[in-house]
Design a protein around this motif. Structure first.
Motif, mmCIF file in Angstrom:
data_model
loop_
_atom_site.group_PDB
_atom_site.id
_atom_site.type_symbol
_atom_site.label_atom_id
_atom_site.label_comp_id
_atom_site.label_asym_id
_atom_site.label_seq_id
_atom_site.Cartn_x
_atom_site.Cartn_y
_atom_site.Cartn_z
ATOM 1 N N SER A 167 0.826 -1.204 0.000
ATOM 2 C CA SER A 167 0.000 0.000 0.000
ATOM 3 C C SER A 167 0.864 1.259 0.000
ATOM 4 O O SER A 167 0.521 2.261 -0.627
ATOM 5 N N SER B 241 2.026 1.720 -3.483
ATOM 6 C CA SER B 241 0.912 2.178 -4.328
ATOM 7 C C SER B 241 0.669 3.663 -4.143
ATOM 8 O O SER B 241 0.482 4.406 -5.114
ATOM 9 N N TRP B 242 0.685 4.106 -2.869
ATOM 10 C CA TRP B 242 0.497 5.534 -2.614
ATOM 11 C C TRP B 242 1.661 6.353 -3.172
ATOM 12 O O TRP B 242 1.474 7.479 -3.655
ATOM 13 N N TRP C 181 0.792 -4.120 -8.790
ATOM 14 C CA TRP C 181 0.834 -5.185 -7.789
ATOM 15 C C TRP C 181 1.519 -6.432 -8.350
ATOM 16 O O TRP C 181 2.223 -7.141 -7.625
#
Length: 785
Positions: A705, A708-709, A774
């Motif tokens: 995460s 991803s951010w 991902w």
């Protein structure tokens, strides 16, 4: 090496470019992936450029086919034996225009045929276009069938239609007369001279082409620089085995050339694919046949030459600021600060070019080129400022969450890659803002208030009748139609003074007589009281009089009869205006007109005495009834197929302006689709470049995460800065264009929806790129080949 360093001849250039091409296609799976991304990115841009190059030919073909089927009235005074009467019978169905023409042969020879027909339809028959045939055969067309009381006997061929989606029919009639027809002719193929485009509209067209095509060029320039990190590592290896810097740059240009050449092939393939399905696409009611989309040979040749040359030039320009050494990469050291002066010089020169053309009232020749060049320089200058702005801002960012720090650090190391990825959005947004400012400020000059009160009526019907009694029956028919809330019926004829004419009456001896009930008359004139049997005379100042003849109360008038040709006849009835007729003042009618002449209620005159009057019915629709307007049109067609049905609108837009606006919207849609695709390709290319790094970070415990951010922030920061720059640049260009046209700013907030679309586009692309991200963070990304 035979050539001196940095001074290779033609053979040396060719050898190094070919070597670069070989590296591009023999670099293994990763090399092929990079080349595929580059060629696909360039191909998208080339496909759109080919579409733009085909637009002039498509427009010319559409207008040519329309001209070929236009009734030729040039020889109406000396008709051949194949003459015919014709009348336009256009209608509208749920917002779609249906073009129709009714024919009746009058000569004793072979009648000429409109293009696309093998024979002229007989009485009660019609030939229809494929799109209209499909509509009539569908469940939605059941209501339309009632309006076209003809039997379909033939289809209209492609060469008789403007486009595959056109709704067109030709019908035959055995009752069409010279009085009810629009005219008589003996052939087709009348080309109407088009109105020249006004200077302001031509300015909009020029700026639109620049604003829509410049993002394509920017993206092509970005696409040929895909894979920068891998390329630098490979070039460093080449330096280790003995190549000099100039040769290294030429090899890098060869790799870019390979992607550009493959991009030309991909672009041509995408264009052919899009061309195949062009007939199924409808953009703002415009359709084209696939055979219409033929790129101009000169423009195609220009694209064929410009794309490879641009690829080489962009690559060499990029290598000027890179010092690839045998044992190190420039990206491992601090880059030199970007120069600002030349980035500011570009928009300044563009501003001067635009202002020096501000005195031009029409744009021709060099003035058009000057304005296009000026707008291009201003938009390119905005794009060129973005890398400097991103580099300057991110250099001052520090601290924050881990995801933020990862994003900022990445931008500090390679801000140019991120800037290039969003440069297309910046130039497109800036151009769109400038165009919207120009559109918003000049649309008042091309949008006219009709004066129609749409709260009182939404449709108006006009039809010629045999006499006044037949005209009054029409009102009852419309009043009983499904979806009609109220019908205002007027029976209009002509009157004149019996005997010799006086002075000003000699030029225009007629006045109008209008027969209607009291509620309808109250929509036309100001009445203190009204009852059946009353008569009124509109009192107008002399300088505002519509008719030269103004009868007085108790005066005898002649009810003018017209023969089949529409000219006044001899045996006209005489009628005496009641002595009780009162003078009244006209008010604005629901259709925005002022009434003149004599107005009488039905009992004041025998309606059957009115010879061939015109019935005019204004209808207020019931908003609660679905397809109310279609039911009214069906009633009009049943009563008289040649009835003129007009949708009443409070405003009317100039046709040239509306056409340019529709074309701009279609081009903007295509450009935004390209930008979305280009952003997605750029994002995937960057993620592929960082596959190993992402896997290492995950292996050391970094949360998915968080990564991803960080990817989101890496996109959001340049986009935020780019959109801010686009607002400044777009507003600046818009103000410059308004200075040229001498108009004021109509809306300072036009940039809000455009920046909103840009931000939404970025969010969409980011969300689509999450699944590949991902997958790239899996441990197998640590493998080396």
């Amino acid at each position: 090496m035979s050539d001196a360093p940095g001074r290779a001849g033609i053979r040396g250039w060719a050898r190094d470019l070919v070597l670069g091409v070989r590296f591009a296609v023999t670099g293994g799976r990763r090399g092929w992936t990079r080349t595929a991304l580059t060629s696909f990115g360039v191909g998208l841009g080339v496909a759109l450029l080919l579409v733009a190059a085909a637009i002039p030919h498509a427009v010319e073909n559409r207008e040519g086919r329309k001209g070929d089927r236009t009734v030729n009235t040039a020889n109406s005074e000396k008709l051949s034996a194949g003459s015919f009467l014709f009348a336009q019978a256009n209608t509208s169905f749920r917002g779609d225009m249906i073009t129709g023409t009714v024919f009746r042969p009058t000569g004793n020879g072979r009648t000429d045929l409109p293009p696309g027909l093998a024979a002229l339809p007989g009485p009660g028959e019609m030939a229809v276009s494929p799109a209209l045939a499909d509509l009539l055969a569908s469940s939605d067309g059941a209501l339309l069938k009632e309006r076209l009381p003809y039997r379909v006997t033939a289809g209209i061929g492609e060469h008789g239609l403007a486009g595959p989606g056109e709704l067109l029919y030709y019908a035959g009639s055995g009752t069409l007369t010279r009085a009810s027809a629009d005219g008589e002719a003996d052939g087709f193929g009348q080309y109407a001279a088009g109105n020249p485009i006004a200077g302001v509209l031509l300015l909009i067209v020029v700026i639109a082409f620049v604003a829509l095509l410049l993002p394509v060029a920017v993206f092509i320039g970005t696409a040929v620089r895909f894979g920068g990190d891998q390329r630098d590592r490979r070039l460093a290896a080449l330096r280790l085995v003995g190549t000099d810097r100039a040769m290294t740059s030429r090899i890098a240009a060869g790799e870019a050339l390979c992607g550009a050449l493959l991009g030309l092939v991909v672009g041509a393939g995408l264009f052919v694919l899009a061309r195949r399905f062009a007939g199924e696409v409808i953009l703002w009611d415009v359709t084209v046949y696939p055979f219409d989309l033929v790129p101009s040979p000169m423009l195609s040749l220009l694209i064929l030459i410009a794309v490879p040359v641009a690829a080489i030039a962009v690559s060499l320009f990029a290598m000027r600021g890179v010092s690839v050494e045998p044992l190190g990469l420039v990206r491992n050291s601090a880059p030199h600060p970007r120069k600002l002066w030349w980035r500011l010089l570009l928009p300044l020169v563009g501003f001067v070019l635009l202002l020096t053309a501000a005195t031009a009232t029409t744009l021709v020749g060099s003035e058009t080129i000057q304005i296009a060049l000026g707008a291009t320089l201003m938009l390119v200058g905005v794009t060129a400022l973005l890398p400097w702005l991103v580099e300057t801002v991110v250099a001052r960012l520090d601290g924050g969450p881990v995801a933020w720090q990862l994003a900022v650090r990445r931008l500090q190391l390679t801000s140019g890659t991120a800037s290039r990825a969003v440069s297309g959005i910046v130039v497109a947004a800036a151009g769109a803002i400038a165009l919207q400012m120009l559109f918003g400020s000049v649309q008042g000059d091309y949008t006219f208030t009709t004066g129609v009160d749409t709260s009182r009526a939404q449709l108006q019907m006009k039809t010629d009748t045999r006499d006044g009694s037949a005209a009054s029956e029409l009102v009852t028919s419309y009043q009983r139609t499904t979806g009609v809330d109220r019908a205002i019926g007027l029976t209009e004829g002509l009157i004149e003074r019996p005997g010799p004419k006086r002075g000003e009456e000699k030029g225009h001896p007629f006045s109008r007589i209008t027969v209607a009930d009291c509620p309808s008359l109250r929509m036309l004139v100001k009445l203190s009281s009204c009852k059946d049997g009353d008569a009124f005379i509109v009192d107008e100042p002399a300088h505002l009089r519509t008719f030269a003849y103004v009868p007085r109360p108790g005066e005898q008038v002649k009810l003018v009869r017209t023969d089949e040709t529409g000219k006044p006849g001899a045996n006209a009835a005489v009628w005496r205006l009641p002595a009780t007729a009162r003078e009244v003042k006209s008010i604005v009618s629901p259709v925005g007109e002022m009434t003149a002449g004599v107005l009488v209620t039905p009992s004041a005159i025998d309606a059957a005495q009115l010879p061939r009057p015109m019935a005019r019915i204004m209808v207020k629709l019931d908003p609660g009834v679905k397809d109310a307007a279609e039911h009214v049109r069906n009633t009009a067609a049943r009563l008289d197929p040649l009835t003129s049905v007009t949708s009443l609108e409070s405003t009317e837009t100039d046709k040239q302006f509306a056409s340019i606006r529709s074309g701009l919207f279609a081009g903007a849609a295509a450009t935004m689709a390209l930008i979305a695709a280009s952003l997605l390709v750029s994002t995937l290319e960057q993620l592929h470049e960082r596959k190993r790094l992402l896997s290492i970070l995950v292996a050391f415990g970094t949360r998915r995460s968080t990564l991803s951010w960080s990817v989101l922030w890496q996109t959001a920061i340049p986009i935020a800065l780019g959109l801010a720059l686009a607002v400044v640049g777009g507003v600046g260009l818009g103000l410059t264009l308004l200075m040229m046209t001498g108009t004021a700013v109509a809306d300072w907030w036009v940039f809000l929806p455009i920046t909103g679309v840009g931000a939404a586009l970025i969010l969409l692309v980011t969300l689509i790129s999450m699944p590949p991200l991902w997958r790239l963070m899996r441990p197998d990304g640590l493998r080396s080949e």
